[in-house]
Design an enzyme around this catalytic site. Sequence first.
Site, PDB file in Angstrom:
ATOM      1  N   HIS A   1      24.897  27.837   4.787  1.00  0.00           N
ATOM      2  CA  HIS A   1      24.733  26.441   5.198  1.00  0.00           C
ATOM      3  C   HIS A   1      23.449  25.880   4.593  1.00  0.00           C
ATOM      4  CE1 HIS A   1      27.859  25.769   8.388  1.00  0.00           C
ATOM      5  NE2 HIS A   1      28.025  27.048   8.094  1.00  0.00           N
TER       6      HIS A   1
ATOM      7  N   GLU B   1      29.301  30.597  14.118  1.00  0.00           N
ATOM      8  CA  GLU B   1      27.870  30.700  13.763  1.00  0.00           C
ATOM      9  C   GLU B   1      27.075  31.506  14.786  1.00  0.00           C
ATOM     10  OE1 GLU B   1      26.027  26.955  12.644  1.00  0.00           O
ATOM     11  OE2 GLU B   1      24.128  27.544  13.581  1.00  0.00           O
TER      12      GLU B   1
ATOM     13  N   ASP C   1      33.991  21.047   9.890  1.00  0.00           N
ATOM     14  CA  ASP C   1      32.624  21.580   9.915  1.00  0.00           C
ATOM     15  C   ASP C   1      32.106  21.552  11.364  1.00  0.00           C
ATOM     16  OD1 ASP C   1      30.400  22.668   8.701  1.00  0.00           O
ATOM     17  OD2 ASP C   1      29.563  20.762   8.028  1.00  0.00           O
TER      18      ASP C   1
ATOM     19  N   ASP D   1      31.028  25.876  16.522  1.00  0.00           N
ATOM     20  CA  ASP D   1      29.582  26.077  16.500  1.00  0.00           C
ATOM     21  C   ASP D   1      29.075  26.086  17.937  1.00  0.00           C
ATOM     22  OD1 ASP D   1      26.877  26.053  16.346  1.00  0.00           O
ATOM     23  OD2 ASP D   1      26.702  24.323  15.012  1.00  0.00           O
TER      24      ASP D   1
HETATM   25  P1  13P Z   1      23.218  20.250   3.540  1.00  0.00           P
HETATM   26  O1  13P Z   1      23.386  18.917   4.199  1.00  0.00           O
HETATM   27  O2  13P Z   1      21.820  20.729   3.563  1.00  0.00           O
HETATM   28  O3  13P Z   1      23.820  20.256   2.176  1.00  0.00           O
HETATM   29  O4  13P Z   1      24.025  21.313   4.422  1.00  0.00           O
HETATM   30  C1  13P Z   1      25.404  21.212   4.502  1.00  0.00           C
HETATM   31  C2  13P Z   1      25.973  22.099   5.536  1.00  0.00           C
HETATM   32  O5  13P Z   1      25.555  23.223   5.724  1.00  0.00           O
HETATM   33  C3  13P Z   1      27.111  21.574   6.297  1.00  0.00           C
HETATM   34  O6  13P Z   1      27.493  22.412   7.334  1.00  0.00           O
END
Ligand code: 13P
Length: 289
Positions: free
Chosen positions: A203, A129, A77, A99
């Site tokens: 997201h 992104e 991520d 990102d």
């Molecule tokens: P949340 O923490 O709001 O569930 O978002 C998760 C996210 O987009 C991780 O990249």
Amino acid sequence: MKPMLAVARRKKYAVGAFNTVDYLSTQAVIHAAEELDAPVIIQFSVKTVKYWGHAALVNWMRELAGNAGIPVAMHLDHCKDVDFIQQCIDAGWTSVMIDASSKPFEENLALSKEVVERASKAGVAVEAELGEIGGVEEDIQVADEDAHLADPEKAVRFCREMDLAVFAPAIGTAHGVYKGEPKIAFDRLEEISRRTGVPLALHGGTGLSDEVFKRCIALGCAKVNISTQLKYVFIDSIVEYNRNGGAYEPLKALEHQYHKIKEEMGKNILLFGGQGRASQDQPVYADYE
Ligand code: 13P
């Protein structure tokens, strides 16, 4: 992840992408997906990778995904650091997210292209992104005044210049707990989805209503990210076990935690339309490679 999301976009469902934090939460999510016969994405935050180390996560994933009868993608991520991304590619991640959204457009474009070039050599898929998604996601904090939506013209150019498995345009959602009603720019989402033709990532999934999820998925969001909700279940389930007089027996507490995570994340998978898709759609993934 690329064929997984291409098929999901075409069939108008989304694959749940869950930020798990350890072996047990990863196992719980994969088992939930397996029970529902759904493809799933396990994504690790940079902080989680640093905490456990690359090797541990890859070993867990090899074991858990290898034993699961469903497709499982292993994703990194939000990451700003190209060297760190390269380490994940080398270690065995199947997809990564660059990102560079806080940088000016041309720099974001150049850095994202560099990651696509590096990743494609290893057969690894990429998410990038545009615009800035508000809120806090691990080490990345974006104040409300800095959050801004993705520009459709730029989005078209961004996606045309590189081969992304999934594109994350800021459309008004935010990471963490929503302070008020989230204002989702559905028109912009529709335009970006139509004009780029690339599967989109939603997201900031925690706290969105069922209706918002359904609308976004119908408009082209093929990956839905859930992190904060899982963190809450992770902690609350242990607190609940203790409050209910559970014995000071760690394995019993962990069992309770496992079932809670599996149950709650399973509900998300159902809501996003993933049920039954693994056996239906995995056979056609090869056509999308
Ligand atoms: P949340 O923490 O709001 O569930 O978002 C998760 C996210 O987009 C991780 O990249």
